[in-house]
Design an enzyme around this catalytic site. Sequence first.
Site, mmCIF file in Angstrom:
data_model
loop_
_atom_site.group_PDB
_atom_site.id
_atom_site.type_symbol
_atom_site.label_atom_id
_atom_site.label_comp_id
_atom_site.label_asym_id
_atom_site.label_seq_id
_atom_site.Cartn_x
_atom_site.Cartn_y
_atom_site.Cartn_z
ATOM 1 N N SER A 144 -116.778 91.297 11.330
ATOM 2 C CA SER A 144 -116.159 90.454 12.287
ATOM 3 C C SER A 144 -116.749 90.740 13.738
ATOM 4 O O SER A 144 -117.160 91.731 14.100
ATOM 5 C CB SER A 144 -114.603 90.355 12.275
ATOM 6 O OG SER A 144 -114.033 89.597 13.118
ATOM 7 N N TYR A 157 -107.017 95.532 12.992
ATOM 8 C CA TYR A 157 -108.226 94.776 12.621
ATOM 9 C C TYR A 157 -109.364 94.954 13.371
ATOM 10 O O TYR A 157 -110.349 95.277 12.590
ATOM 11 C CB TYR A 157 -107.679 93.241 12.747
ATOM 12 C CG TYR A 157 -108.769 92.242 12.023
ATOM 13 C CD1 TYR A 157 -108.597 92.147 10.892
ATOM 14 C CD2 TYR A 157 -109.751 91.767 12.910
ATOM 15 C CE1 TYR A 157 -109.674 91.095 10.125
ATOM 16 C CE2 TYR A 157 -110.612 90.653 12.189
ATOM 17 C CZ TYR A 157 -110.505 90.559 10.927
ATOM 18 O OH TYR A 157 -111.570 89.752 10.211
HETATM 19 P P1 NAD Z 1 -108.595 84.647 3.368
HETATM 20 O O1 NAD Z 1 -107.044 85.233 3.587
HETATM 21 O O2 NAD Z 1 -108.845 83.123 3.042
HETATM 22 O O3 NAD Z 1 -109.329 85.212 2.167
HETATM 23 C C1 NAD Z 1 -109.174 86.848 2.135
HETATM 24 C C2 NAD Z 1 -108.969 86.891 0.460
HETATM 25 O O4 NAD Z 1 -109.047 88.462 0.343
HETATM 26 C C3 NAD Z 1 -107.618 86.429 0.078
HETATM 27 O O5 NAD Z 1 -108.144 85.665 -1.206
HETATM 28 C C4 NAD Z 1 -106.959 87.434 -0.444
HETATM 29 O O6 NAD Z 1 -106.288 87.502 -1.683
HETATM 30 C C5 NAD Z 1 -107.915 88.540 -0.568
HETATM 31 N N1 NAD Z 1 -107.680 90.042 -0.602
HETATM 32 C C6 NAD Z 1 -106.458 90.564 0.507
HETATM 33 N N2 NAD Z 1 -106.167 91.704 -0.024
HETATM 34 C C7 NAD Z 1 -106.822 92.044 -0.866
HETATM 35 C C8 NAD Z 1 -106.912 93.436 -1.775
HETATM 36 N N3 NAD Z 1 -106.339 94.435 -1.599
HETATM 37 N N4 NAD Z 1 -107.857 93.225 -3.020
HETATM 38 C C9 NAD Z 1 -108.411 92.094 -3.333
HETATM 39 N N5 NAD Z 1 -108.555 90.931 -2.895
HETATM 40 C C10 NAD Z 1 -107.846 91.108 -1.427
HETATM 41 O O7 NAD Z 1 -109.323 84.947 4.662
HETATM 42 P P2 NAD Z 1 -111.236 84.691 4.944
HETATM 43 O O8 NAD Z 1 -111.060 84.143 6.046
HETATM 44 O O9 NAD Z 1 -111.804 84.007 3.825
HETATM 45 O O10 NAD Z 1 -111.514 86.116 5.303
HETATM 46 C C11 NAD Z 1 -112.639 86.667 4.524
HETATM 47 C C12 NAD Z 1 -113.198 87.944 5.280
HETATM 48 O O11 NAD Z 1 -113.751 87.433 6.399
HETATM 49 C C13 NAD Z 1 -112.037 88.902 5.671
HETATM 50 O O12 NAD Z 1 -112.957 90.246 5.482
HETATM 51 C C14 NAD Z 1 -111.923 88.531 7.313
HETATM 52 O O13 NAD Z 1 -111.538 89.559 7.854
HETATM 53 C C15 NAD Z 1 -113.227 88.155 7.387
HETATM 54 N N6 NAD Z 1 -113.212 87.164 8.924
HETATM 55 C C16 NAD Z 1 -112.528 86.208 8.636
HETATM 56 C C17 NAD Z 1 -112.727 85.231 9.942
HETATM 57 C C18 NAD Z 1 -112.145 84.077 10.083
HETATM 58 O O14 NAD Z 1 -111.855 83.501 11.184
HETATM 59 N N7 NAD Z 1 -111.566 83.291 8.788
HETATM 60 C C19 NAD Z 1 -113.408 85.815 10.865
HETATM 61 C C20 NAD Z 1 -114.126 87.007 11.023
HETATM 62 C C21 NAD Z 1 -114.081 87.684 9.819
#
Ligand code: NAD
Length: 262
Positions: A144, A157
């Site tokens: 991120s 985070y």
């Molecule tokens: P999201 O919440 O839609 O998806 C995250 C998924 O991870 C969920 O389906 C959740 O059930 C799963 N998860 C959580 N804990 C878990 C565990 N212990 N075991 C297995 N699965 C687990 O969020 P997203 O936006 O799709 O995020 C995906 C990745 O992108 C993450 O690593 C997040 O930190 C990163 N990210 C997101 C953004 C954003 O703005 N969306 C920005 C930068 C980084």
Amino acid sequence: ASGQFSGKIAVVTGAAGTIGLAVAEHLASLGADIALFDLQQDKLEEAATKVRQYGTIVRPYVCDVTDAKRVNSTTEKVVSDFGKIDFLFNNAGFQGAFAPVQDYPEEDFNRVIQINVCGAFHVLQAVARQMVEQKSGAIVNTASMAGVQGPPNMAAYGASKFAIVGLTQTASKDLAPHNIRVNAISPAFMGPGPMWDMQVEKQAKANTQYFSTDPETVAKQMIGSVPMRRYGNISEIPGVVSFLLSDAASYMTGVNLPIAGG
Ligand code: NAD
């Protein structure tokens, strides 16, 4: 299915979430067979149904990435089901609380580190062991921009995503002799989706000098800090991941690519 990735097997974690699902669909559209990892059976089945529309083999696996034993046994199951693993999109993650570091809840800090750091390590290790046997593979970790510049109110985070950048660099060195590449992507503000809504709301509630206490104003403040003056669409992520997994990136390893609008 025929395509750039036909015959390839990809593991995607956090596959029921916004980014994981978008990437799984994209890899399937390029012909890859997909193993989907996430926490809940019902959400996983829904995701699998969407990914199956591209006509490749798609299997859901309920797997909590914080549970190393479960990650190892699930990875073994994937290998027995598919025969090998070519690609890993190591993406499961959790945003955690929003509070200044002096007030940050310890329990939440531990949970964020367990999921984002230990979880990513467990999956990377289990899949890398298989790839070392195969003498090939490509891995993309989801970091991120919070792992490049620590944002306010996100101690856990931010720390967890800096750790992912470090893990990516070290793993890229350890695995280079085995013909395995390890890179990362760093999205910044992405939307629409739960992460965007949650972070706007929670930054407002954190009530610090950095953001307004009104979520709509927070959204404007965040977007105002982006040179391209918009948040990224989720659809702007999958092509970067498939690029890093593909042979087009065959001389790239240990890299963290920002997807951040400048
Ligand atoms: P999201 O919440 O839609 O998806 C995250 C998924 O991870 C969920 O389906 C959740 O059930 C799963 N998860 C959580 N804990 C878990 C565990 N212990 N075991 C297995 N699965 C687990 O969020 P997203 O936006 O799709 O995020 C995906 C990745 O992108 C993450 O690593 C997040 O930190 C990163 N990210 C997101 C953004 C954003 O703005 N969306 C920005 C930068 C980084």
